[in-house]
Design an enzyme around this catalytic site. Structure first.
Site, PDB file in Angstrom:
ATOM      1  N   THR A   1      -7.594   7.062  -1.685  1.00 21.76           N
ATOM      2  CA  THR A   1      -6.769   6.641  -2.441  1.00 21.76           C
ATOM      3  C   THR A   1      -6.891   4.966  -2.702  1.00 21.76           C
ATOM      4  O   THR A   1      -6.206   4.404  -3.407  1.00 21.76           O
ATOM      5  CB  THR A   1      -5.195   6.877  -2.217  1.00 21.76           C
ATOM      6  OG1 THR A   1      -4.938   6.336  -0.811  1.00 21.76           O
ATOM      7  CG2 THR A   1      -5.090   8.525  -2.340  1.00 21.76           C
ATOM      8  N   ASN A  45       0.755  -1.255   0.072  1.00 23.03           N
ATOM      9  CA  ASN A  45       0.066   0.060   0.065  1.00 23.03           C
ATOM     10  C   ASN A  45       0.847   1.300   0.033  1.00 23.03           C
ATOM     11  O   ASN A  45       0.188   2.515   0.011  1.00 23.03           O
ATOM     12  CB  ASN A  45      -0.712   0.090   1.144  1.00 23.03           C
ATOM     13  CG  ASN A  45      -2.287  -0.840   0.985  1.00 23.03           C
ATOM     14  OD1 ASN A  45      -1.894  -2.064   0.384  1.00 23.03           O
ATOM     15  ND2 ASN A  45      -3.038  -0.682   1.597  1.00 23.03           N
ATOM     16  N   VAL A  88       0.353   6.578  -1.337  1.00 25.93           N
ATOM     17  CA  VAL A  88      -0.180   5.913  -0.131  1.00 25.93           C
ATOM     18  C   VAL A  88      -1.593   5.409  -0.416  1.00 25.93           C
ATOM     19  O   VAL A  88      -2.366   6.407  -0.322  1.00 25.93           O
ATOM     20  CB  VAL A  88       0.160   6.908   1.190  1.00 25.93           C
ATOM     21  CG1 VAL A  88      -0.415   6.041   2.318  1.00 25.93           C
ATOM     22  CG2 VAL A  88       1.643   7.185   1.267  1.00 25.93           C
ATOM     23  N   CYS A  89      -1.785   4.251  -0.444  1.00 18.79           N
ATOM     24  CA  CYS A  89      -3.206   3.707  -0.610  1.00 18.79           C
ATOM     25  C   CYS A  89      -3.957   3.432   0.704  1.00 18.79           C
ATOM     26  O   CYS A  89      -3.633   2.465   1.533  1.00 18.79           O
ATOM     27  CB  CYS A  89      -3.120   2.305  -1.797  1.00 18.79           C
ATOM     28  SG  CYS A  89      -2.760   2.737  -3.162  1.00 18.79           S
ATOM     29  N   LEU A  90      -4.742   4.459   1.172  1.00 17.33           N
ATOM     30  CA  LEU A  90      -5.544   4.399   2.248  1.00 17.33           C
ATOM     31  C   LEU A  90      -7.065   4.745   2.062  1.00 17.33           C
ATOM     32  O   LEU A  90      -7.127   5.668   1.329  1.00 17.33           O
ATOM     33  CB  LEU A  90      -5.214   5.027   3.361  1.00 17.33           C
ATOM     34  CG  LEU A  90      -3.813   4.445   4.277  1.00 17.33           C
ATOM     35  CD1 LEU A  90      -3.381   5.548   5.201  1.00 17.33           C
ATOM     36  CD2 LEU A  90      -4.217   3.222   5.041  1.00 17.33           C
TER      37      LEU A  90
END
Length: 445
Positions: free
Chosen positions: A99, A85, A92-94
């Site tokens: 995202t 992530n 930043v994949c959250l």
């Protein structure tokens, strides 16, 4: 950006800076709270252990109604993906950042803020980061188990190499490897970035340099142990295994070189000790030229001596050769404790750039203690409001030394052997006490 947004961000920054959490740090250039840098210390007992991971926050005009943009900076110039992530390009994949798709209730709300984002990112740095990849719940075959082990191995290696070694080498001028890319404009600007911010200062903003140097001295033995363990588990020169979710430039590629990392860790330690030693010479020169900092520290020393006398503190403080940048402290063991009868001396070395560069302490008298590393570096914490007061540093060191029932906290593991014994079994604790008492007896021989 509205005044309300600025007040909200300023408050969040202040709260984190006042907190005693040893794993998070935040800073902004002057009063520009729209652009914030944050440091996350890699969680203990994970492949990210005690790594220095930096992130850039861009707050838009609609904050906190809308989340800020967040980018990872610790990517080795965009070439290393540290997590399923956390991408090599900084993404930043959250779900709370919008995202990554999340279930209802996981999206951003104005009740969240800077600290909640940092804690969410920190939670990605787990003991098994492979599980952050979608579909992990069905990944239970032999190949998947091997991938999980291989992934942990290469993250541990790159945490040491990139987030710790390259960073410190850059700070100390040991190598020229790029770690932090200085940009004139952000690659992911928010849509409402003000036009007058298009040109940023060319001077790199490095707010965590001193923090990283001091923490390196804390965790030096742990870094060495991690490199030694890795050297035993994988052969130097062997290639990293590529994970199923890695492709294109969004990967963590490379090969293991733990032998080299060990040499570089030791070179950093030598360079840091040499830098600290230079403070003594610089301080003496500052005193000769009657510089303001020398006068300020001399005044603080005189006030501290009087305060110790007034409070009935038995410990003695003096200046080495009259140099106000080197304070010598003689500590007398607290009666009715394992330190009773001990006589320990430590020195507090101060930079001519104090308090921007915080003091570095070292025990001259060997002591076996969970809060003091093998080379004598004490682990202690001073709140932001007291960092300009040298006496508070001395008191914090003594408090860490004398604390009888400290809470378990792996982030203060500066002496791995003593830490393991202190928080181990009853038999381990007995052995710890015997080793401590032996060092107390030797201190007066």
């Amino acid at each position: 950006m509205s005044d309300q947004s600025i007040i909200r961000i300023s408050k969040e920054l202040s709260e984190i800076q006042k907190d005693s959490d040893l794993s998070l740090a935040v800073a902004c250039r002057d009063a520009n709270v729209k652009h914030v840098k944050a440091m996350i210390l890699g969680p203990p007992d994970t492949p990210y252990e005690f790594g220095f991971f930096e992130f850039a926050f861009d707050f838009g005009k609609e904050y906190p109604r809308k989340s800020p943009h967040v980018a990872s900076i610790t990517t080795n110039s965009g070439s290393c993906r540290f997590n399923p992530n956390i991408y090599a390009n900084g993404r930043v994949c959250l779900s709370i950042l919008g995202t990554w798709r999340g279930t209802r209730g996981e999206e951003w709300s104005s009740a969240q803020g800077l600290e909640s984002i940092l804690l969410s990112i920190q939670s990605l740095m787990s003991s098994n980061p492979y599980e952050n990849e979608p579909g992990y719940e069905v990944a239970d075959g032999p190949n998947d188990k091997k991938n999980q082990k291989d992934y942990v191995q290469k993250i541990r290696h790159e945490t040491l190499r990139i987030s710790v070694i390259l960073r410190l080498e850059q700070y100390l001028g040991i190598r020229n490897d790029p770690l932090i890319v200085t940009r004139k404009s952000r690659p992911h600007p928010t849509e409402d970035t003000d036009s007058d911010e298009a040109d940023e200062e060319s001077v790199p903003f490095e707010p965590f340099e001193d923090l990283c140097k001091r923490r390196f001295l804390w965790y030096y033995d742990t870094y060495l142990a991690a490199a030694e363990k890795g050297k035993e588990e994988v052969a130097d020169g062997s290639q990293f295994a590529r994970m199923p979710f890695e492709s294109g430039g969004n990967t963590m590629d490379g090969c293991f070189c733990y032998g080299e990392l060990l040499c570089r860790l030791k070179a950093i330690k030598v360079a840091l000790d040499a830098e600290t030693a230079r403070w003594v010479t610089e301080g003496a020169a500052a005193m000769t030229r009657e510089m303001t900092m020398a006068a300020n520290l001399s005044r603080q020393f005189e006030q501290s001596v009087e305060a110790f006398k007034r409070d009935g503190t038995p410990h003695n403080i003096e200046l080495e050769n009259g140099n106000p940048f080197v304070w010598l402290v003689t500590y007398f063991g607290k009666p009715m404790t394992n330190l009773d009868g001990g006589l320990f001396r430590f020195r507090l070395l101060l930079s001519p750039r104090f308090p921007r560069e915080q003091p570095r302490a070292r025990f001259d008298t060997p002591i076996f203690h969970h809060s003091i590393s093998e080379d004598g570096t004490p682990c202690y914490n001073v709140t932001s409001s007291k960092r300009e007061d040298v006496r508070c540093h001395i008191e914090a060191i003594i408090e860490a030394l004398e604390e009888e029932t400290p809470p378990y906290d792996p982030r203060i593991m500066v002496h791995p052997e003593a830490h393991k014994l202190y928080w181990g079994s009853p038999e381990d604790r007995k052995l710890y006490n015997r080793k401590l008492r032996r060092s107390v007896q030797q201190s007066i021989e």
